[in-house]
Design an enzyme around this catalytic site. Structure first.
Site, PDB file in Angstrom:
ATOM      1  N   HIS A 135       2.109  -3.964   1.066  1.00  0.00           N
ATOM      2  CA  HIS A 135       1.236  -4.841   0.285  1.00  0.00           C
ATOM      3  C   HIS A 135       1.997  -5.677  -0.733  1.00  0.00           C
ATOM      4  O   HIS A 135       3.151  -5.406  -1.043  1.00  0.00           O
ATOM      5  CB  HIS A 135       0.171  -4.008  -0.439  1.00  0.00           C
ATOM      6  CG  HIS A 135       0.754  -3.012  -1.404  1.00  0.00           C
ATOM      7  ND1 HIS A 135       0.989  -1.693  -1.054  1.00  0.00           N
ATOM      8  CD2 HIS A 135       1.166  -3.129  -2.703  1.00  0.00           C
ATOM      9  CE1 HIS A 135       1.510  -1.053  -2.093  1.00  0.00           C
ATOM     10  NE2 HIS A 135       1.630  -1.907  -3.110  1.00  0.00           N
ATOM     11  N   ARG A 158      13.755   4.628  -0.135  1.00  0.00           N
ATOM     12  CA  ARG A 158      12.492   5.366  -0.231  1.00  0.00           C
ATOM     13  C   ARG A 158      11.397   4.343   0.038  1.00  0.00           C
ATOM     14  O   ARG A 158      11.354   3.289  -0.589  1.00  0.00           O
ATOM     15  CB  ARG A 158      12.333   5.997  -1.607  1.00  0.00           C
ATOM     16  CG  ARG A 158      11.037   6.819  -1.773  1.00  0.00           C
ATOM     17  CD  ARG A 158       9.897   5.996  -2.322  1.00  0.00           C
ATOM     18  NE  ARG A 158       8.729   6.798  -2.683  1.00  0.00           N
ATOM     19  CZ  ARG A 158       7.585   6.294  -3.110  1.00  0.00           C
ATOM     20  NH1 ARG A 158       7.430   4.979  -3.226  1.00  0.00           N
ATOM     21  NH2 ARG A 158       6.577   7.085  -3.431  1.00  0.00           N
ATOM     22  N   ASP A 214       7.501   3.174   0.176  1.00  0.00           N
ATOM     23  CA  ASP A 214       6.192   3.423  -0.419  1.00  0.00           C
ATOM     24  C   ASP A 214       5.075   3.292   0.619  1.00  0.00           C
ATOM     25  O   ASP A 214       5.218   2.572   1.608  1.00  0.00           O
ATOM     26  CB  ASP A 214       5.979   2.402  -1.548  1.00  0.00           C
ATOM     27  CG  ASP A 214       4.756   2.685  -2.386  1.00  0.00           C
ATOM     28  OD1 ASP A 214       4.707   3.766  -3.000  1.00  0.00           O
ATOM     29  OD2 ASP A 214       3.851   1.828  -2.432  1.00  0.00           O
ATOM     30  N   GLU A 260       7.029   7.839   1.853  1.00  0.00           N
ATOM     31  CA  GLU A 260       5.951   8.505   1.122  1.00  0.00           C
ATOM     32  C   GLU A 260       4.713   8.551   2.007  1.00  0.00           C
ATOM     33  O   GLU A 260       4.118   7.518   2.306  1.00  0.00           O
ATOM     34  CB  GLU A 260       5.629   7.746  -0.170  1.00  0.00           C
ATOM     35  CG  GLU A 260       4.467   8.362  -0.935  1.00  0.00           C
ATOM     36  CD  GLU A 260       3.631   7.347  -1.697  1.00  0.00           C
ATOM     37  OE1 GLU A 260       3.025   7.741  -2.706  1.00  0.00           O
ATOM     38  OE2 GLU A 260       3.576   6.159  -1.280  1.00  0.00           O
TER      39      GLU A 260
END
Length: 499
Positions: free
Chosen positions: A143, A225, A227, A251
């Site tokens: 997003h 990492r 999201d 995640e």
């Protein structure tokens, strides 16, 4: 002058600077310190600059500030840092504050100037590599961020996704049991909406693949990492992971291993939320149950494609800090010991070493500098000593990181675990009796040590001898964890040495 043994050990354990394109195998042996760039360290070095978490404003943390505090991080034995997203964010101060956290991006090809310049980010990468440490950067592919209602977004503010054609039609997620909604509808609300990119479209997919490869290359990044992974369709991720060319950990905010583990089929690793919940519940009070933790260790080990590539944690910027549930330092020490000595890659969140106690977001996003960065706090020292024995075990046992953690048994208050090949194993005994726990001797069977073998308990630096029946007499007191390692294997290591 007495110097802590773990400081001597960690000072001596310098490794070669990592090559680019760090692989999953390279990352297995790392230990990660996670920080919000805006909240860790300022360029001016201040330890008094105001940072009111309730205001949700930029507090002044920078990449240069991180560079200046790498001694503090490396002093705990960490070999990698994970920093929050680096892209340019929405510029407004919204009703929810600033985009200080980095998850409301608007221009993926520009950096967040609040953190510094491109040269500063490159300097951070170089400074880490000079120390033999890795850089992990947080990224968001799901997003963008907009100050306003989802029904009235001005798509022209997004770069390069500057028209509505790049996005899913506006709808907020109403039912998290409906995976189509989870992937196609939007996060956020009508105050700050998070327009959801349509990653099924080749133009979006290819843009992201090109971008992530360039990001990694331009800033010499060693890992990512990722999201909000579950909000993007699974078939997007293999190409993204490949384009990045480095270890990617996602995640997937769900505690059900049947839901979370399959995402490891489309990227290298995921954050270990299946372990997070039973770990928290076992230790957040002295009445917690070990049953669910014991069972989940075994479930994750058998059901996830590779539990040694998961990220183990109990704190982050999305969940309340452990100390918000209990201020019992013994319970905090047990949780930290589990994180570092379980399967996978340990992740400690900045401030955890200072027993920060912020609850839900934004209270859990405190400025680390307000602690003054003491290196003599109880949890700082415990984390340093646990990382030291893990790093040492890895250096002596090539199979340590791939040996899957075996919980030996459990009772109402205790869970002993074994990790490492025969003769070099670490045995960790965890207790949730808390700081007021009684003193007793635990007769531990099944640890795999031999009769008469001498073991060092590397927290208290005491020794025990394995009994003729193979049982280990482990002195327990004050609810503290115990970590055992063969004494003969420590020769020359400086572990449990004061000279």
């Amino acid at each position: 002058m007495m110097v802590a043994w773990w400081s001597l050990f960690l000072y001596g354990l310098q490794v070669a600077a990592p090559a680019l394109a760090a692989t999953p195998a390279d990352w297995r042996s790392q230990s990660i310190y996670f920080l919000l760039t805006d909240r860790f360290a300022r360029t001016d070095g201040s330890t008094t600059a105001t940072c009111n978490t309730a205001d949700q404003k930029y507090c002044g943390g920078t990449w240069q500030g991180i560079i200046d505090k790498l001694d503090y991080i490396q002093g705990m034995g960490f070999t990698a840092i994970w920093i929050t997203p680096v892209t340019a964010q929405l510029p407004q101060t919204t009703a929810y504050g600033d985009a200080y956290h980095g998850y409301w991006q608007q221009d993926i090809y520009s950096l967040n100037e609040n953190y510094g310049t491109a040269d500063d980010l490159k300097a951070l990468s170089s400074a880490l590599h000079e120390r033999g440490m890795y850089l992990m950067v947080d990224v968001v592919a799901n997003h963008m961020g907009y100050d306003g209602a989802g029904s009235s977004v001005d798509y022209s503010v997004f770069k390069p996704f500057s028209s509505q054609d790049y996005f899913h039609p506006f709808c907020f997620i109403q039912n998290y049991e409906d995976q189509t909604q989870v992937e196609d509808c939007w996060l956020g609300d009508n105050t700050v909406s998070l327009p959801d990119l349509d990653t099924t479209k080749d133009v979006v997919k290819n843009e992201w693949y090109d971008w992530v490869g360039s990001l990694v290359s331009n800033y010499s990044i060693d890992g990512l990492r990722i999201d909000t992974v579950k909000h993007v369709q699974k078939d997007f991720w293999p190409g993204y992971n490949k384009a990045a060319g480095v270890y990617c950990i996602g995640e997937v905010l769900d505690g059900d291993p049947a839901y979370t583990c399959p995402y490891q089929n489309v990227m290298d690793g995921v954050l270990n939320y299946p372990i997070y919940y039973p770990l928290l519940n076992a230790f957040k009070s002295t009445s917690g149950s070990m049953d669910d933790l014991y069972n989940m260790i075994n479930t994750v080990k058998s059901d996830c494609p590779d539990s040694t590539l998961l990220g183990t944690f109990v704190e982050n910027h999305d969940n309340p800090r452990f100390a918000s549930y209990t201020n019992d330092i013994a319970l905090a020490k047990n949780v930290a010991a589990f994180i570092i000595l379980n399967d996978g890659i340990p992740i400690i969140y900045a401030g955890q070493e200072q027993h920060y106690a912020g609850g839900n977001d934004p209270a859990n996003r405190e400025a680390t500098w307000l602690s003054g960065y003491p290196t003599d706090s109880e949890l700082y020292k415990l984390i340093a000593s646990r990382n030291a024995i893990r790093n040492y075990a890895i250096s002596k046992d090539t199979g340590f990181v791939t040996y899957k953690n075996w919980p030996i048994y459990k009772d109402d208050t205790t869970i002993p675990m074994r990790k490492g090949t025969d003769g070099s194993q670490i045995v960790t005994i965890l207790s949730n009796k808390g700081a007021s726990g009684d003193s007793y001797t635990l007769s531990l069977s099944g640890a795999g040590y031999t009769a008469g073998q001498q073991l060092t308990e590397v927290i208290g630096c005491t020794t025990v001898t394995v009994g003729s029946d193979g049982n280990v007499p482990v002195p327990m007191a004050g609810g503290l964890p115990r970590v055992l390692y063969p004494t003969e294997k420590l020769a020359g290591s400086k572990i449990c040495s004061s000279s």
